[in-house]
Design a protein around this motif. Sequence first.
Motif, PDB file in Angstrom:
ATOM      1  N   PRO A  29       0.813  -1.228   0.000  1.00 34.29           N
ATOM      2  CA  PRO A  29       0.000   0.000   0.000  1.00 34.29           C
ATOM      3  C   PRO A  29       0.843   1.274   0.000  1.00 34.29           C
ATOM      4  O   PRO A  29       0.467   2.273  -0.633  1.00 34.29           O
ATOM      5  N   THR A  30       1.973   1.248   0.699  1.00 30.45           N
ATOM      6  CA  THR A  30       2.855   2.415   0.702  1.00 30.45           C
ATOM      7  C   THR A  30       3.440   2.650  -0.685  1.00 30.45           C
ATOM      8  O   THR A  30       3.516   3.788  -1.166  1.00 30.45           O
ATOM      9  N   TYR A  31       3.846   1.569  -1.353  1.00 28.89           N
ATOM     10  CA  TYR A  31       4.387   1.709  -2.706  1.00 28.89           C
ATOM     11  C   TYR A  31       3.338   2.281  -3.663  1.00 28.89           C
ATOM     12  O   TYR A  31       3.642   3.147  -4.500  1.00 28.89           O
ATOM     13  N   LEU A  32       2.108   1.788  -3.564  1.00 22.29           N
ATOM     14  CA  LEU A  32       1.060   2.259  -4.468  1.00 22.29           C
ATOM     15  C   LEU A  32       0.747   3.733  -4.227  1.00 22.29           C
ATOM     16  O   LEU A  32       0.528   4.495  -5.175  1.00 22.29           O
ATOM     17  N   MET A  33       0.731   4.132  -2.953  1.00 23.69           N
ATOM     18  CA  MET A  33       0.488   5.533  -2.651  1.00 23.69           C
ATOM     19  C   MET A  33       1.608   6.405  -3.207  1.00 23.69           C
ATOM     20  O   MET A  33       1.369   7.462  -3.808  1.00 23.69           O
ATOM     21  N   ALA A  34       2.859   5.956  -3.037  1.00 22.35           N
ATOM     22  CA  ALA A  34       3.996   6.715  -3.559  1.00 22.35           C
ATOM     23  C   ALA A  34       3.938   6.806  -5.077  1.00 22.35           C
ATOM     24  O   ALA A  34       4.214   7.862  -5.665  1.00 22.35           O
ATOM     25  N   VAL A  48      10.795  -2.640  -8.603  1.00 28.98           N
ATOM     26  CA  VAL A  48      11.602  -3.823  -8.892  1.00 28.98           C
ATOM     27  C   VAL A  48      11.547  -4.777  -7.701  1.00 28.98           C
ATOM     28  O   VAL A  48      11.761  -4.370  -6.550  1.00 28.98           O
ATOM     29  N   PHE A  49      11.292  -6.053  -8.001  1.00 32.02           N
ATOM     30  CA  PHE A  49      11.119  -7.076  -6.973  1.00 32.02           C
ATOM     31  C   PHE A  49      12.104  -8.219  -7.219  1.00 32.02           C
ATOM     32  O   PHE A  49      12.564  -8.419  -8.346  1.00 32.02           O
ATOM     33  N   PRO A  50      12.417  -9.006  -6.188  1.00 38.09           N
ATOM     34  CA  PRO A  50      13.446 -10.037  -6.349  1.00 38.09           C
ATOM     35  C   PRO A  50      12.985 -11.305  -7.051  1.00 38.09           C
ATOM     36  O   PRO A  50      13.810 -12.149  -7.390  1.00 38.09           O
ATOM     37  N   SER A  56       4.707 -10.128  -9.953  1.00 38.34           N
ATOM     38  CA  SER A  56       3.363 -10.378 -10.491  1.00 38.34           C
ATOM     39  C   SER A  56       2.285 -10.034  -9.474  1.00 38.34           C
ATOM     40  O   SER A  56       1.237  -9.476  -9.823  1.00 38.34           O
ATOM     41  N   ALA A  57       2.532 -10.361  -8.198  1.00 37.67           N
ATOM     42  CA  ALA A  57       1.554 -10.043  -7.154  1.00 37.67           C
ATOM     43  C   ALA A  57       1.368  -8.537  -7.028  1.00 37.67           C
ATOM     44  O   ALA A  57       0.236  -8.045  -6.884  1.00 37.67           O
ATOM     45  N   PHE A  58       2.458  -7.779  -7.096  1.00 40.95           N
ATOM     46  CA  PHE A  58       2.335  -6.324  -6.996  1.00 40.95           C
ATOM     47  C   PHE A  58       1.654  -5.751  -8.237  1.00 40.95           C
ATOM     48  O   PHE A  58       0.881  -4.787  -8.138  1.00 40.95           O
ATOM     49  N   ALA A  59       1.909  -6.340  -9.398  1.00 40.31           N
ATOM     50  CA  ALA A  59       1.242  -5.872 -10.619  1.00 40.31           C
ATOM     51  C   ALA A  59      -0.267  -6.072 -10.514  1.00 40.31           C
ATOM     52  O   ALA A  59      -1.052  -5.209 -10.940  1.00 40.31           O
ATOM     53  N   PRO A  69      -0.278  -0.989 -15.093  1.00 44.01           N
ATOM     54  CA  PRO A  69       1.156  -1.290 -15.036  1.00 44.01           C
ATOM     55  C   PRO A  69       1.638  -2.092 -16.236  1.00 44.01           C
ATOM     56  O   PRO A  69       0.870  -2.826 -16.870  1.00 44.01           O
ATOM     57  N   VAL A  70       2.915  -1.958 -16.519  1.00 42.72           N
ATOM     58  CA  VAL A  70       3.584  -2.792 -17.518  1.00 42.72           C
ATOM     59  C   VAL A  70       4.488  -3.752 -16.753  1.00 42.72           C
ATOM     60  O   VAL A  70       5.363  -3.323 -16.000  1.00 42.72           O
TER      61      VAL A  70
END
Length: 505
Positions: A29-34, A48-50, A56-59, A69-70
């Motif tokens: 949620p913090t990333y999406l708000m930012a 960027v995720f490891p 995929s989950a964040f997308a 998102p791309v």
Amino acid sequence: MPPSVETAVREAMRGDPRALLVAGWNRAPTYLMAARIALDAGRPCLAVFPSVDAASAFARAAAGAGFAPVLVHGDLPPAARRSAWESLRSARGMLVIGTRAAVFAPVADPVLAIVDDEDNSGHKEERAPRFVTRVVAEARTRETGVLIIGATTPPVATWAGVEAGRLRLVALPSPRPRIGVVDLRRRPDPGMPVSRPVLDAVRRVARSGGRALVLADRKGYAGGLHCAECGAVERCPQCSVALSYDRSGRRLSCRVCGFAMPAPNVCSRCGAARLHLLGAGTERLAAFFRRLAPRVWRLDADVAANVRDVTAVLAPFREQGGVLVATTLVVPWLEWLRPNLVAVVSADRWLHRPEFRAAERILSLLRTLSMASRARVLVETSDPNHPALLAAAAASLRPFYAEETALRRALDYPPFRSLVAVVVSARSAAVADAVIARLAADAAPPTEVLGPSPVPGAAAGRVERRLVLKVADRSAARSLLWPLVTGAAAPSQVKVVVDVDPIEL
């Protein structure tokens, strides 16, 4: 979400400072708000995720929140990956999500770069050019962008950036870890692969229909054979690494070079017939628990080569309960599995690895196990007062960071020095030794040299030597290593690999 989070993001956009550390659980949620705040500027954002699963989950979360998102990662079909990459060249206000290669996405002037779970090894490329995601993200946002680093348990070097004022801390509300320690010094039956408290706890959960996860640090049956008389461990004659024990054929094998031999009955050093199994791998633990519980599953690299294999093991465990014996391959699935108990077997092998990051890594692992599973975590150890174990269940990590930072300062480890690993490969030991010795001799103070040492598991017909440089000035290291990298200071048969900020030492 605390109001201070949005305030911190907006102030970072104004350059006060331009880097944030988001520490805690449930960071999405913090990333999406930012990203929403940043995209108002009409410039692209990178996240960027490891791993592919995490990206995929964040997308999916971003799409559900109204973003378009791309997604870019290596598991996409080549045509889809190429199409996505090309579409980014003319993009402006776009959210790009992916694994580590996405940090190079061809977008102009990104306003925001997010690097999640930054201490995960998935952020280090092990092939040339051996980049680290965070370093590239810092470079891309240095002038006009904002960098957000995310971690459940920030690494010591990252925390030093908070103390120095280079990073602003955004501490998210997180569940308090529930961690209990089992003191192996009081273990009544050293012949069992687990302690009595762990055995009893796992059996209670399994009998009640719950889910018990038993975590081991290795696959296979056992770590090898050691002599109770002289303490020697049976080692590979080619690589010098400890040989693993294969129960099915009573053989010892090397996981580096493939050497194998029948398991001896007496010690190769002293001749005593007092050889015992060294530790317990997933295979041995699974065999042990199958005598005690009707439903036992095993998850490691030998039984699960891809996501489909992993889910084939985990789905019935989640539905039916029982005991799952696994390596850290299970960690990304913990929130979905929600075990009732997690038992970490013989944590000493994590605690005392010959690696200066060992303490912070076991601390991060234990806190992640507890927060992701929301379960109690039992940790077996012969060192119950180890600072990492005390910190794992503590309300504050500041005492741990202070102690670990002081230790690294005294020993000149990151963040106070940079590490550069150099591996020289040649057809003969004489040539490899000569090249690596010349490099060590040319390293002038304050650069410190660790090694050189042999590298186990070199390719057939090759000999490898390795040293590690502790450098205060990366430009000086570049001048020292450039002749080797370009071939000017080494024979043509010699191959040189330089790894800045190596994951493992």
